[in-house]
Design an enzyme around this catalytic site. Structure first.
Site, PDB file in Angstrom:
ATOM      1  N   GLU A 172       5.176  -7.525   3.465  1.00 27.79           N
ATOM      2  CA  GLU A 172       6.556  -7.979   3.302  1.00 27.79           C
ATOM      3  C   GLU A 172       6.927  -9.067   4.287  1.00 27.79           C
ATOM      4  O   GLU A 172       7.765  -9.926   3.994  1.00 27.79           O
ATOM      5  CB  GLU A 172       7.528  -6.800   3.463  1.00 27.79           C
ATOM      6  N   HIS A 218     -19.148   3.431   1.313  1.00 26.18           N
ATOM      7  CA  HIS A 218     -19.992   3.735   0.163  1.00 26.18           C
ATOM      8  C   HIS A 218     -19.409   3.193  -1.134  1.00 26.18           C
ATOM      9  O   HIS A 218     -20.034   3.313  -2.185  1.00 26.18           O
ATOM     10  CB  HIS A 218     -20.208   5.245   0.059  1.00 26.18           C
ATOM     11  N   LYS A 256      13.464  -5.882  -9.278  1.00 34.13           N
ATOM     12  CA  LYS A 256      14.646  -5.032  -9.341  1.00 34.13           C
ATOM     13  C   LYS A 256      15.662  -5.594 -10.337  1.00 34.13           C
ATOM     14  O   LYS A 256      16.279  -4.846 -11.111  1.00 34.13           O
ATOM     15  CB  LYS A 256      15.292  -4.911  -7.955  1.00 34.13           C
TER      16      LYS A 256
END
Length: 394
Positions: free
Chosen positions: A264, A285, A385
Site C-alpha cells: 500500500e 520445495h 470499492k
C-alpha cells in the site's frame, strides 16, 4: 537486532544508483518529519492503563474476543497473536479475527460458534463504513442482542474508531459503549502502536514490552534509510519483487503485515516493489527452483532468530540445523544472482518484535519518498470499492 543490508547485495548494486539515492537523505528525512500522517513516529501511549483496565473487565466475563477489522485494522494484531500463542496448547481465552471475508460458510460457522461461548467484540474501523466490517458487525450484533441484555452489551462491545466522526463514533455517543480512538495523523498500516492493535494484543502479550521495543526501533533511522536506498536501487536494476523469508511457521501473518505495509505504501503511479513472502523450509520445495534459476526479478530479505527453544532430534539441536539451512540457502541464492538482506533477532520477544516493526515502518516511509510518491495514501483501493458500490446499487 542486527541489520545486514550490504554483505549479500553490494555485488549486485550499481554504485551510481546508490550514490544518487543516498544523496537524498536530508530531503527524505525532512519530508517524513513534515508529513501530516507521521503520528506513528511519536505515538501517544498514555491510553495503556485504560486498555489494561478494559481488558481485565473483558476477561472477567468472556472466554473469547472477536476482533472485527480488515487490513491495517487487524493484520498487526493477528501477526503478533499468532507469533506469541503456542502452536498446540489450548488457551483459556482466545481471539477470533473476523471481518476479513465475505464467505457465507465462514460467517455461518462463526455465528453458530458464538452462540455457544461467552464473548466480547472489538470493532475496529477508522471510517466506520468499510463493507466487510459493517456486515460482520451487524451479523454478530444480532447474535449478541439475542444472547445478552442491553446493560451486558455495554461491557461486551468495544469500538475503536475516529475520535470525532463516523457511524461507529455516533454509536458510541448514542449508546455509551467503551471506545478507543485512532488518531487522525496515523493511517491503518502504520497503526501498530494505537489502540487498534494494542487492545487486542493486551490479551496475548506484554504491550508495555512491545511499546518499549517500538521506540527503540525508531532509532535505526540511518539503517532504515540504507535499506530503502538498496531496495530503490535494486528496483531500477530490474529487481522488482522482494520476498520476505522466515523460518518459523508462526511468522505467516507477520509477513502478511509486511506485505500490506509495502504494497500500500509503494504501489502507486506505476512503481513500487511487489512484496511477497515465503515460509521455509516449506516453500523451498515449491518455489526454491524459481528463486535459484528462474527470472531474476527477485531479491530476498531473510529473518533469523538466534535463540529458540531447544529440541534435540537425532542428537542435533533442531534450531541450529534450521539456521544452518538458512545460511546455506542464502549462500546458494546469492550464487544464483539473488541479492539477500539479513535481519537477525537475538530471540523472539514482544520487545524485539516491536523494535523490528518500527524499523520497517521507517523503511517503508523512506522507500515511498525515494519513489517520489506519498507513502501514506492508497487511492487505488477506492477503485474496486466504487465498482462494488455501483453494482450493489443496481
Amino acid at each position: 537486532m542486527k541489520i545486514d543490508v550490504m554483505s549479500h547485495t553490494s555485488q549486485f548494486l550499481d554504485d551510481d544508483l546508490v550514490k544518487k539515492y543516498s544523496s537524498r537523505k536530508s530531503e527524505v528525512f525532512q519530508s517524513l518529519d513534515c508529513a501530516h500522517m507521521n503520528g506513528w513516529l511519536n505515538p501517544d501511549v498514555s491510553v495503556v492503563d485504560e486498555i489494561l483496565k478494559i481488558r481485565d473487565k473483558v476477561l472477567s466475563h468472556s472466554k473469547c474476543l472477536v476482533v472485527i477489522g480488515i487490513g491495517g485494522s487487524y493484520l498487526g494484531s493477528q501477526a503478533f497473536y499468532q507469533m506469541f500463542t503456542p502452536y498446540f496448547k489450548e488457551q483459556d481465552f482466545k481471539i477470533i479475527f473476523a471481518g476479513t471475508t465475505l464467505s457465507s460458510s465462514y460467517m455461518r460457522e462463526l455465528l453458530d460458534y458464538l452462540e455457544t461461548v461467552d464473548f466480547s467484540v472489538n470493532v475496529i474501523s477508522k471510517s466506520g463504513t468499510t463493507m466487510e466490517i459493517s456486515l460482520t458487525y451487524s451479523a454478530i450484533k444480532e447474535v449478541m442482542e439475542k444472547k445478552y441484555k442491553k446493560e451486558e452489551l455495554l461491557d461486551r462491545i468495544i469500538i475503536t474508531t475516529d475520535p470525532v466522526k463516523g457511524n461507529l463514533r455516533r454509536e458510541v455517543e448514542e449508546v455509551g459503549y467503551s471506545s478507543f480512538e485512532i488518531p487522525d495523523n496515523i493511517g491503518g498500516r502504520y497503526s501498530l502502536l494505537t489502540p487498534a492493535h494494542l487492545f487486542p494484543l493486551s490479551f496475548c502479550l506484554d504491550i508495555k514490552e512491545l511499546i518499549s521495543g517500538y521506540f527503540e526501533g525508531l532509532k535505526y533511522k540511518d539503517e532504515a534509510f540504507s535499506y530503502a536506498v538498496c531496495r530503490r536501487s535494486l528496483f531500477d536494476q530490474g529487481k522488482v519483487v522482494e520476498s520476505f523469508v522466515a523460518y518459523e511457521n508462526n511468522w505467516y501473518y507477520y509477513l502478511e503485515w509486511l506485505k500490506q505495509l509495502f504494497g500500500e505504501t509503494e504501489g502507486k503511479s506505476g512503481v513500487g516493489v511487489l512484496p511477497v513472502s515465503m515460509i521455509h523450509t516449506r516453500d523451498l520445495h515449491s518455489l526454491g527452483q524459481f528463486i535459484q534459476e528462474g527470472n531474476k526479478i527477485v531479491f530476498e530479505t531473510f529473518f533469523k532468530i538466534k535463540n529458540m527453544p531447544n529440541c534435540n532430534v537425532c542428537g542435533d539441536d533442531l534450531h541450529q540445523t534450521n539456521l544452518l539451512v538458512e545460511d546455506s540457502v542464502i549462500s546458494a541464492h546469492v550464487s544464483g544472482g539473488v541479492p539477500c538482506v539479513e535481519i537477525e533477532l537475538e530471540k523472539l520477544t514482544p520487545k524485539f518484535m516491536g523494535e523490528i516493526s518500527s524499523f520497517f515502518l521507517l523503511v517503508a516511509a523512506y522507500s515511498g519518498y525515494l519513489f517520489n510518491i506519498d507513502p501514506f495514501n492508497q487511492p487505488g483501493v477506492e477503485v474496486y470499492k466504487t465498482e462494488v458500490r455501483s453494482r450493489l446499487e443496481k
